[in-house]
Design a protein around this motif. Structure first.
Motif, PDB file in Angstrom:
ATOM      1  N   LEU A  77       1.156  -4.121   6.922  1.00  0.00           N
ATOM      2  CA  LEU A  77       1.149  -2.660   6.968  1.00  0.00           C
ATOM      3  C   LEU A  77       1.777  -2.099   5.705  1.00  0.00           C
ATOM      4  CD1 LEU A  77       2.364  -1.809  10.580  1.00  0.00           C
ATOM      5  CD2 LEU A  77       0.145  -1.287   9.600  1.00  0.00           C
ATOM      6  N   ASP A  78       1.234  -0.966   5.262  1.00  0.00           N
ATOM      7  CA  ASP A  78       1.861  -0.251   4.155  1.00  0.00           C
ATOM      8  C   ASP A  78       2.794   0.841   4.646  1.00  0.00           C
ATOM      9  OD1 ASP A  78       0.445  -1.513   1.869  1.00  0.00           O
ATOM     10  OD2 ASP A  78      -1.317  -0.679   2.861  1.00  0.00           O
ATOM     11  N   ARG A  79       2.383   1.534   5.718  1.00  0.00           N
ATOM     12  CA  ARG A  79       3.130   2.717   6.168  1.00  0.00           C
ATOM     13  C   ARG A  79       3.252   2.762   7.674  1.00  0.00           C
ATOM     14  NH1 ARG A  79       5.457   5.439   1.790  1.00  0.00           N
ATOM     15  NH2 ARG A  79       4.191   4.775   0.011  1.00  0.00           N
ATOM     16  N   VAL A  80       4.384   3.256   8.155  1.00  0.00           N
ATOM     17  CA  VAL A  80       4.525   3.687   9.539  1.00  0.00           C
ATOM     18  C   VAL A  80       4.754   5.188   9.536  1.00  0.00           C
ATOM     19  CG1 VAL A  80       6.099   3.717  11.515  1.00  0.00           C
ATOM     20  CG2 VAL A  80       5.270   1.558  10.635  1.00  0.00           C
ATOM     21  N   ILE A  81       4.002   5.873  10.380  1.00  0.00           N
ATOM     22  CA  ILE A  81       4.135   7.324  10.533  1.00  0.00           C
ATOM     23  C   ILE A  81       4.470   7.600  11.993  1.00  0.00           C
ATOM     24  CG2 ILE A  81       2.942   9.553  10.373  1.00  0.00           C
ATOM     25  CD1 ILE A  81       1.166   8.234   8.175  1.00  0.00           C
ATOM     26  N   GLN A  82       5.443   8.438  12.233  1.00  0.00           N
ATOM     27  CA  GLN A  82       5.891   8.772  13.582  1.00  0.00           C
ATOM     28  C   GLN A  82       5.623  10.254  13.841  1.00  0.00           C
ATOM     29  OE1 GLN A  82       7.525   6.952  16.207  1.00  0.00           O
ATOM     30  NE2 GLN A  82       7.170   8.890  17.272  1.00  0.00           N
ATOM     31  N   LEU A 124      10.086   0.802  12.553  1.00  0.00           N
ATOM     32  CA  LEU A 124      10.424   0.680  11.139  1.00  0.00           C
ATOM     33  C   LEU A 124      10.218  -0.758  10.669  1.00  0.00           C
ATOM     34  CD1 LEU A 124      11.707   1.984   8.585  1.00  0.00           C
ATOM     35  CD2 LEU A 124      13.942   1.336   9.517  1.00  0.00           C
ATOM     36  N   GLY A 125      10.516  -1.720  11.550  1.00  0.00           N
ATOM     37  CA  GLY A 125      10.404  -3.132  11.193  1.00  0.00           C
ATOM     38  C   GLY A 125       8.984  -3.628  11.018  1.00  0.00           C
ATOM     39  N   ARG A 126       7.998  -2.786  11.356  1.00  0.00           N
ATOM     40  CA  ARG A 126       6.606  -3.207  11.134  1.00  0.00           C
ATOM     41  C   ARG A 126       6.232  -3.177   9.658  1.00  0.00           C
ATOM     42  NH1 ARG A 126       3.795  -3.911  15.834  1.00  0.00           N
ATOM     43  NH2 ARG A 126       2.907  -5.465  14.476  1.00  0.00           N
ATOM     44  N   THR A 127       7.020  -2.481   8.825  1.00  0.00           N
ATOM     45  CA  THR A 127       6.717  -2.366   7.394  1.00  0.00           C
ATOM     46  C   THR A 127       7.700  -3.197   6.584  1.00  0.00           C
ATOM     47  OG1 THR A 127       8.159  -0.420   7.181  1.00  0.00           O
ATOM     48  CG2 THR A 127       5.849  -0.023   7.713  1.00  0.00           C
ATOM     49  N   GLY A 128       7.446  -3.253   5.278  1.00  0.00           N
ATOM     50  CA  GLY A 128       8.359  -3.929   4.365  1.00  0.00           C
ATOM     51  C   GLY A 128       8.397  -5.427   4.510  1.00  0.00           C
ATOM     52  N   ARG A 129       7.314  -6.027   5.033  1.00  0.00           N
ATOM     53  CA  ARG A 129       7.324  -7.476   5.258  1.00  0.00           C
ATOM     54  C   ARG A 129       6.900  -8.252   4.002  1.00  0.00           C
ATOM     55  NH1 ARG A 129       4.946  -8.322  11.416  1.00  0.00           N
ATOM     56  NH2 ARG A 129       6.280  -6.791  12.425  1.00  0.00           N
ATOM     57  N   PRO A 180       6.938  -9.290   0.041  1.00  0.00           N
ATOM     58  CA  PRO A 180       7.935  -9.254  -1.034  1.00  0.00           C
ATOM     59  C   PRO A 180       7.710  -8.040  -1.929  1.00  0.00           C
ATOM     60  CG  PRO A 180       7.026 -11.464  -0.793  1.00  0.00           C
ATOM     61  CD  PRO A 180       6.214 -10.568   0.083  1.00  0.00           C
ATOM     62  N   GLY A 181       8.790  -7.387  -2.292  1.00  0.00           N
ATOM     63  CA  GLY A 181       8.697  -6.234  -3.177  1.00  0.00           C
ATOM     64  C   GLY A 181       8.381  -4.925  -2.501  1.00  0.00           C
ATOM     65  N   THR A 182       8.241  -4.932  -1.172  1.00  0.00           N
ATOM     66  CA  THR A 182       7.975  -3.681  -0.454  1.00  0.00           C
ATOM     67  C   THR A 182       9.201  -3.269   0.345  1.00  0.00           C
ATOM     68  OG1 THR A 182       7.064  -4.794   1.498  1.00  0.00           O
ATOM     69  CG2 THR A 182       5.519  -4.218  -0.265  1.00  0.00           C
ATOM     70  N   THR A 183       9.252  -1.997   0.691  1.00  0.00           N
ATOM     71  CA  THR A 183      10.411  -1.421   1.385  1.00  0.00           C
ATOM     72  C   THR A 183       9.994  -0.939   2.753  1.00  0.00           C
ATOM     73  OG1 THR A 183      11.295  -0.651  -0.742  1.00  0.00           O
ATOM     74  CG2 THR A 183      12.202   0.366   1.233  1.00  0.00           C
ATOM     75  N   ARG A 184      10.861  -1.118   3.719  1.00  0.00           N
ATOM     76  CA  ARG A 184      10.588  -0.560   5.040  1.00  0.00           C
ATOM     77  C   ARG A 184      10.571   0.962   4.935  1.00  0.00           C
ATOM     78  NH1 ARG A 184      13.308  -4.622   9.502  1.00  0.00           N
ATOM     79  NH2 ARG A 184      12.090  -6.407   8.815  1.00  0.00           N
ATOM     80  N   ASN A 185       9.588   1.546   5.622  1.00  0.00           N
ATOM     81  CA  ASN A 185       9.424   2.983   5.465  1.00  0.00           C
ATOM     82  C   ASN A 185       8.942   3.616   6.757  1.00  0.00           C
ATOM     83  OD1 ASN A 185       6.275   3.380   5.344  1.00  0.00           O
ATOM     84  ND2 ASN A 185       6.714   1.608   4.036  1.00  0.00           N
ATOM     85  N   CYS A 186       9.216   4.893   6.920  1.00  0.00           N
ATOM     86  CA  CYS A 186       8.720   5.651   8.058  1.00  0.00           C
ATOM     87  C   CYS A 186       8.691   7.129   7.688  1.00  0.00           C
ATOM     88  CB  CYS A 186       9.594   5.436   9.293  1.00  0.00           C
ATOM     89  SG  CYS A 186       8.959   6.257  10.780  1.00  0.00           S
ATOM     90  N   LEU A 187       7.536   7.758   7.913  1.00  0.00           N
ATOM     91  CA  LEU A 187       7.378   9.190   7.691  1.00  0.00           C
ATOM     92  C   LEU A 187       7.307   9.872   9.053  1.00  0.00           C
ATOM     93  CD1 LEU A 187       6.665  11.783   6.101  1.00  0.00           C
ATOM     94  CD2 LEU A 187       4.266  11.010   6.126  1.00  0.00           C
ATOM     95  N   PHE A 188       8.241  10.769   9.332  1.00  0.00           N
ATOM     96  CA  PHE A 188       8.224  11.557  10.561  1.00  0.00           C
ATOM     97  C   PHE A 188       7.458  12.853  10.315  1.00  0.00           C
ATOM     98  CE2 PHE A 188      11.625   8.719  11.531  1.00  0.00           C
ATOM     99  CZ  PHE A 188      11.811   8.739  12.901  1.00  0.00           C
TER     100      PHE A 188
END
Length: 707
Positions: free
Chosen positions: A325-330, A344-349, A351-359
């Motif tokens: 996944l690239d993005r989680v949106i809530q 939140l843990g569904r993202t950033g898996r 290497p080089g990516t960050t866990r993210n969430c847009l509300f």
């Protein structure tokens, strides 16, 4: 690999050469010693932290070293979809040692079940309901089938422990131990929880205090305190004002990326899905009322696609793999900090990516709920997982299931089947007496056995209704020809409509062509637009916790959550602080008389504490009011002296909330309890005595809203 001491060498060979791993993860290293020693353990790690391998590798090594035979490991999950997802991995690991794994749940075909019974797999992936069904089935020799059982892995254990499925699971595990005649090792897998030691004790059941148990959570030991101003992850809070605007933002942002959108209801999933498809966005849907085939198609297509969106309820919260996944949106706020951490843990898996969430919040209430939740998360707080109190209806269900399993049970010996596990001991005697008096059980010659009332209520389809501890609202199956699309609320098929009746399901509109009322089936054809989605709730919600509601109050008092706020969110928060200016105070609670003369006690205590407080000050609270998270309505003639007199005694006589009779009817197996015990069970679950006591100890100020 230098850190695999204790693991079977053949297994280490494949970890290095087949998986290509240079080393184990910290959790996987730390789990080897306690699991190979046969101790109980709770393995904690964020989503995608390698928990399955942390449990499987040591247990398979122990299986090989000690020559376990037959079905020796059970792998229990709360969701069938999660089991389906895990099976290929577990099959791979067992095959490395010449062992086998198989899957048994409600969707497993009869032929596959016969093969499992004929040739027992070493590892069986299943649900608690399927375990119960095997114990009571006339087609399964459970004493023989489970004779080799040595260990149980409970995945997503926090998802069990927080509701009645957890009590059901514990009771079934105790009965299994009794069947096999030995203690069975218990291993729980969980994301971060607020009370890991208590969760481990819960998982150990009757073995708590008697068996060694370990909380294995190296990520917590290594973690440094995080400054509140810089929480981990890329979190953004936005205010969009409507679902239409949310669809516009999602369609415009992050093009070319794979996005997972969480909604808090099936209706919102359907409506947002239809809006995104209308904008040309490749969109898939997942929720509990879609057919199994529909969900599998969506999840498979999403896993293989790139520029797309999948919209889901919590069905995709618990670790089901849908690819990178690239993005989680809530949309608005999830129900708990724990849910947010899972998502939140569904993202950033990668290497080089960050866990993210847009509300993306749809109204002022949604923005405040999200802001409060994020503020509480930034403080490092996670909800403690606690089992629902007084599970008397589960005790009744287990007594019936035990009599079905054993055919006859000694009226003085039934307690032994649960090895002294809390509510299944001597305190259950009144429930046994009621089951006999009401005809659910018969008694003769000192033996208990299934009675005519149990046959009448639960005997359909070989007592299938006895193995599930929750009741789903009635739904109609929706079919296009012979293809099942999903299920819909019968209210949509009965309410008055002008013109053709149209449904929204699987993100598409359908026109109803025929309704088979007797078989609860609805036939449809595709149509362009106009569909409507609706589902009744599955119970009576308990709102937001005391801690998160108090965090919302902190937001209104001026504390922003330490995440990125858009200008729209900042402006809307400023407006909300103006609206609630005279309803929040940092030093205590307020009793506010508004322009119309209505009196509200602004507690900011959460739903369960407010329900407890309203019951405790019943004489001065408006009767039969709808409880919410923020305030309690009081009689308009209440003055400060009257208030002081009533509240002075309240901490010493806290009352449990009253129970709506519809809630009692919705409690599965509640009919198998004396009415007063069914009501007492639900009352205890609606209460928050600790938080109510804290609120009563705070200063209270009477104020009048200025116009």
């Amino acid at each position: 690999m230098t850190t695999a001491g204790g693991l079977e060498p053949a297994l280490v060979h494949h970890i290095v050469n087949t998986l290509g791993w240079k080393d184990l993860r910290p959790l996987q290293k730390a789990a080897v010693a306690p699991l190979t020693a046969g101790d109980d353990a709770l393995l904690l790690a964020p989503t995608a932290g390698g928990k399955t391998e942390a449990a499987c590798f040591p247990l398979l090594s122990r299986m090989h070293a000690q020559g376990w035979s037959g079905t020796s490991v059970l792998y229990v999950c709360p969701l069938k979809a999660l089991l389906n997802n895990l099976l290929p991995r577990v099959e791979t690991y067992t095959a490395w040692l010449g062992r086998t794994a198989a899957l048994w749940h409600g969707d497993t075909p009869a032929g596959a079940r016969r093969r499992i019974l004929a040739s027992r797999p070493d590892v069986l992936l299943t649900t608690p309901e399927s375990l119960e069904a095997m114990l009571v089935s006339v087609n399964v020799d459970h004493a023989s089938f489970f004779s080799g059982l040595r260990a149980v892995v409970v995945d997503e254990v926090h998802a069990f422990a927080g509701d009645d499925r957890g009590w059901h699971l514990l009771a079934v595990l105790e009965r299994l131990q009794r069947v096999v005649g030995r203690t069975v090792q218990r291993v729980g897998l969980s994301a971060t929880v607020g009370n890991p030691e208590a969760l481990l004790t819960w998982l150990q059941g009757s073995g708590a205090g008697q068996r060694l148990g370990h909380v294995v959570a190296p990520h917590l030991a290594e973690a440094q305190p995080i400054p509140a101003s810089v929480p981990p992850g890329d979190i953004q809070l936005d205010y969009v004002g409507s679902l239409d605007n949310a669809a516009t933002v999602i369609s415009a942002l992050h093009r070319g990326e794979k996005r997972l959108v969480f909604c808090e209801s099936r209706r919102l999933v359907e409506e947002l899905g239809a809006k995104l498809r209308a904008k040309g966005v490749t969109t898939f849907l997942s929720h509990a009322s879609l057919s199994l085939d529909e969900r599998r198609r969506a999840e498979t297509a999403f896993a293989e696609a790139r520029d797309c969106v999948i919209i889901a309820t919590s069905t995709l919260e618990l670790g089901i793999d849908v690819g990178d996944l690239d993005r989680v949106i809530q949309i608005d706020a999830p129900t708990s900090v724990a849910s947010f951490l899972q998502r939140l843990g569904r993202t950033g898996r990668r290497p080089g990516t960050t866990r993210n969430c847009l509300f993306l919040t749809l109204d002022q209430g949604g923005l405040l709920a999200a802001a409060g939740l994020l503020l509480q998360w930034s403080r490092g707080w996670v909800e403690p997982v606690t089992a629902p109190p007084e599970p008397r209806h589960i005790v009744a269900q287990q007594l019936l299931a035990l009599c079905l399993q054993e055919h006859r049970v000694g009226s003085r010996l039934w307690q032994e089947w649960w090895n002294g596990l809390g509510p299944f001991g001597g305190s259950a005697e009144p429930i046994v007496r009621h089951l006999v008096d009401a005809g659910y059980l018969d008694q003769e010659g000192g033996m208990l056995f299934i009675g005519p009332e149990a046959e009448r209520r639960f005997g359909h389809r070989h007592f299938m209704n006895l193995t599930a501890v929750f009741t789903a609202p009635p739904q109609f199956t929706v079919l296009q020809g012979r293809t099942e699309i999903g299920r819909t609320d019968p209210a949509l098929l009965t309410e008055r409509v002008a013109g053709p009746r149209r449904l929204l399901l699987a993100g598409r509109s359908w026109q109803v062509t025929y309704i088979d009322w007797h078989r609860k089936r609805c036939f449809v054809e595709p149509v362009d637009g106009g569909g409507k989605a609706k589902w009744s709730g599955t119970g009576f919600g308990q709102g937001t916790s005391f801690e998160v509601t108090r965090a919302v109050r902190d937001v209104l008092l001026g504390t922003d959550p330490p995440v990125a706020l858009t200008q729209r969110a900042t402006t809307t928060l400023k407006d909300a602080r103006e609206v609630f200016l005279e309803k929040v105070h940092p030093g205590g609670t307020l009793i506010v008389r508004d322009e119309s003369g209505q009196l509200r006690w602004w507690t900011w205590a959460g739903h369960r504490a407010n329900a407890t407080l309203a019951a405790t000050v019943e004489g001065i609270a408006v009767p039969a009011q709808r409880i919410n998270d923020h305030w309690i309505r009081l009689r308009e003639d209440i003055t400060p002296p009257v208030w002081k007199e009533v509240v002075s005694e309240a901490p010493d006589r806290l009352c449990l909330p009253p129970v709506d009779e519809r809630a009692v009817r919705g409690l599965k197996f509640g009919d198998a309890l004396p009415p007063r015990l069914a009501e007492a069970t639900l009352s205890a679950r609606l209460a928050d005595l600790h938080s109510a006591t804290a609120v009563l100890g705070e200063p209270v100020r009477f104020v009048a809203v200025h116009t």
